[in-house]
Write a protein that holds these residues in place. Structure first.
Motif, PDB file in Angstrom:
ATOM      1  N   LEU A   1      12.775  -8.543  -1.485  1.00  0.00           N
ATOM      2  CA  LEU A   1      14.161  -8.109  -1.299  1.00  0.00           C
ATOM      3  C   LEU A   1      14.312  -6.598  -1.230  1.00  0.00           C
ATOM      4  N   ASP A   2      13.545  -5.880  -2.064  1.00  0.00           N
ATOM      5  CA  ASP A   2      13.689  -4.413  -2.057  1.00  0.00           C
ATOM      6  C   ASP A   2      12.709  -3.723  -1.109  1.00  0.00           C
ATOM      7  N   LYS A   3      11.977  -4.531  -0.355  1.00  0.00           N
ATOM      8  CA  LYS A   3      11.076  -4.057   0.702  1.00  0.00           C
ATOM      9  C   LYS A   3       9.869  -3.287   0.182  1.00  0.00           C
ATOM     10  N   THR A   4       9.476  -3.534  -1.063  1.00  0.00           N
ATOM     11  CA  THR A   4       8.258  -2.915  -1.578  1.00  0.00           C
ATOM     12  C   THR A   4       7.045  -3.822  -1.341  1.00  0.00           C
ATOM     13  N   LEU A   5       7.293  -5.025  -0.851  1.00  0.00           N
ATOM     14  CA  LEU A   5       6.231  -5.984  -0.576  1.00  0.00           C
ATOM     15  C   LEU A   5       6.263  -6.327   0.903  1.00  0.00           C
ATOM     16  N   THR A   6       5.092  -6.375   1.520  1.00  0.00           N
ATOM     17  CA  THR A   6       4.997  -6.770   2.922  1.00  0.00           C
ATOM     18  C   THR A   6       3.892  -7.804   3.071  1.00  0.00           C
ATOM     19  N   ALA A   7       4.006  -8.595   4.107  1.00  0.00           N
ATOM     20  CA  ALA A   7       3.010  -9.633   4.358  1.00  0.00           C
ATOM     21  C   ALA A   7       1.742  -9.000   4.935  1.00  0.00           C
ATOM     22  N   PRO A   8       0.576  -9.438   4.459  1.00  0.00           N
ATOM     23  CA  PRO A   8      -0.665  -8.947   5.057  1.00  0.00           C
ATOM     24  C   PRO A   8      -0.844  -9.579   6.436  1.00  0.00           C
ATOM     25  N   PRO A   9      -1.712  -9.007   7.271  1.00  0.00           N
ATOM     26  CA  PRO A   9      -1.954  -9.611   8.568  1.00  0.00           C
ATOM     27  C   PRO A   9      -2.559 -11.008   8.402  1.00  0.00           C
ATOM     28  N   CYS A  10      -2.332 -11.842   9.377  1.00  0.00           N
ATOM     29  CA  CYS A  10      -2.829 -13.211   9.330  1.00  0.00           C
ATOM     30  C   CYS A  10      -4.354 -13.221   9.398  1.00  0.00           C
ATOM     31  N   PRO A  11      -5.022 -13.818   8.404  1.00  0.00           N
ATOM     32  CA  PRO A  11      -6.488 -13.819   8.410  1.00  0.00           C
ATOM     33  C   PRO A  11      -7.090 -14.655   9.531  1.00  0.00           C
ATOM     34  N   SER A  12      -6.331 -15.630  10.040  1.00  0.00           N
ATOM     35  CA  SER A  12      -6.878 -16.467  11.096  1.00  0.00           C
ATOM     36  C   SER A  12      -6.977 -15.741  12.428  1.00  0.00           C
ATOM     37  N   HIS A  13      -6.248 -14.630  12.571  1.00  0.00           N
ATOM     38  CA  HIS A  13      -6.325 -13.889  13.822  1.00  0.00           C
ATOM     39  C   HIS A  13      -7.359 -12.782  13.766  1.00  0.00           C
TER      40      HIS A  13
ATOM     41  N   GLU B   1       4.739 -16.187 -17.937  1.00  0.00           N
ATOM     42  CA  GLU B   1       3.939 -15.157 -17.262  1.00  0.00           C
ATOM     43  C   GLU B   1       3.874 -15.433 -15.760  1.00  0.00           C
ATOM     44  N   GLU B   2       3.638 -16.686 -15.386  1.00  0.00           N
ATOM     45  CA  GLU B   2       3.599 -17.055 -13.969  1.00  0.00           C
ATOM     46  C   GLU B   2       4.978 -16.912 -13.339  1.00  0.00           C
ATOM     47  N   ALA B   3       6.019 -17.270 -14.089  1.00  0.00           N
ATOM     48  CA  ALA B   3       7.390 -17.122 -13.585  1.00  0.00           C
ATOM     49  C   ALA B   3       7.679 -15.658 -13.283  1.00  0.00           C
ATOM     50  N   LEU B   4       7.273 -14.774 -14.162  1.00  0.00           N
ATOM     51  CA  LEU B   4       7.517 -13.348 -13.975  1.00  0.00           C
ATOM     52  C   LEU B   4       6.819 -12.815 -12.730  1.00  0.00           C
ATOM     53  N   VAL B   5       5.592 -13.252 -12.497  1.00  0.00           N
ATOM     54  CA  VAL B   5       4.860 -12.827 -11.297  1.00  0.00           C
ATOM     55  C   VAL B   5       5.642 -13.223 -10.048  1.00  0.00           C
ATOM     56  N   ARG B   6       6.124 -14.458 -10.003  1.00  0.00           N
ATOM     57  CA  ARG B   6       6.871 -14.939  -8.832  1.00  0.00           C
ATOM     58  C   ARG B   6       8.206 -14.214  -8.689  1.00  0.00           C
ATOM     59  N   LEU B   7       8.876 -13.937  -9.810  1.00  0.00           N
ATOM     60  CA  LEU B   7      10.133 -13.193  -9.746  1.00  0.00           C
ATOM     61  C   LEU B   7       9.908 -11.772  -9.237  1.00  0.00           C
ATOM     62  N   GLN B   8       8.822 -11.149  -9.678  1.00  0.00           N
ATOM     63  CA  GLN B   8       8.503  -9.803  -9.200  1.00  0.00           C
ATOM     64  C   GLN B   8       8.210  -9.817  -7.703  1.00  0.00           C
ATOM     65  N   GLN B   9       7.551 -10.866  -7.232  1.00  0.00           N
ATOM     66  CA  GLN B   9       7.300 -10.980  -5.792  1.00  0.00           C
ATOM     67  C   GLN B   9       8.610 -11.165  -5.032  1.00  0.00           C
ATOM     68  N   ALA B  10       9.509 -11.985  -5.569  1.00  0.00           N
ATOM     69  CA  ALA B  10      10.807 -12.176  -4.921  1.00  0.00           C
ATOM     70  C   ALA B  10      11.557 -10.846  -4.818  1.00  0.00           C
ATOM     71  N   VAL B  11      11.549 -10.082  -5.894  1.00  0.00           N
ATOM     72  CA  VAL B  11      12.206  -8.771  -5.881  1.00  0.00           C
ATOM     73  C   VAL B  11      11.536  -7.858  -4.858  1.00  0.00           C
ATOM     74  N   GLY B  12      10.219  -7.893  -4.800  1.00  0.00           N
ATOM     75  CA  GLY B  12       9.482  -7.071  -3.840  1.00  0.00           C
ATOM     76  C   GLY B  12       9.858  -7.375  -2.396  1.00  0.00           C
TER      77      GLY B  12
ATOM     78  N   VAL C   1      13.550 -15.518   3.378  1.00  0.00           N
ATOM     79  CA  VAL C   1      12.807 -16.775   3.223  1.00  0.00           C
ATOM     80  C   VAL C   1      11.730 -16.629   2.154  1.00  0.00           C
ATOM     81  N   ARG C   2      10.996 -15.528   2.187  1.00  0.00           N
ATOM     82  CA  ARG C   2       9.922 -15.318   1.211  1.00  0.00           C
ATOM     83  C   ARG C   2      10.482 -15.141  -0.199  1.00  0.00           C
ATOM     84  N   ALA C   3      11.608 -14.425  -0.330  1.00  0.00           N
ATOM     85  CA  ALA C   3      12.224 -14.244  -1.649  1.00  0.00           C
ATOM     86  C   ALA C   3      12.713 -15.574  -2.205  1.00  0.00           C
ATOM     87  N   GLN C   4      13.329 -16.392  -1.357  1.00  0.00           N
ATOM     88  CA  GLN C   4      13.785 -17.710  -1.798  1.00  0.00           C
ATOM     89  C   GLN C   4      12.613 -18.557  -2.261  1.00  0.00           C
TER      90      GLN C   4
END
Length: 85
Positions: free
Chosen positions: A69-81, A56-67, A37-40
């Protein structure tokens, strides 16, 4: 702006797709760690930026999508909790 052969505005289509793939606030806690879902979401946003001629902005978003998918990116904890006492 890029147009498709049928005359439909590609940017409008990409923005519609990005809006459909964005995680709604009511679904955030359920989906914020779903890699597919996050990659999409990020890939669709990248397409919007690319069509707006903002590579430049497109590249940032594409790198996040790859992250996601390849599991190098994880969601931070929810700040509201925060930290529970």
């Amino acid at each position: 702006m890029v147009n498709s052969p049928t005359g439909t505005d590609s940017l409008t289509l990409a923005q519609t797709l990005a809006a459909q793939l964005a995680i709604a606030p009511k679904d955030w806690h359920r989906l914020n760690r779903d890699r597919k879902v996050r990659a999409q979401e990020q890939a669709a946003a990248a397409l919007v930026y690319l069509l707006k001629d903002e590579p430049e902005e497109a590249l940032v978003r594409l790198q996040q999508a790859v992250g996601w998918l390849d599991k190098t990116l994880t969601a931070p904890p929810c700040p509201s909790h925060g930290s529970r006492q």
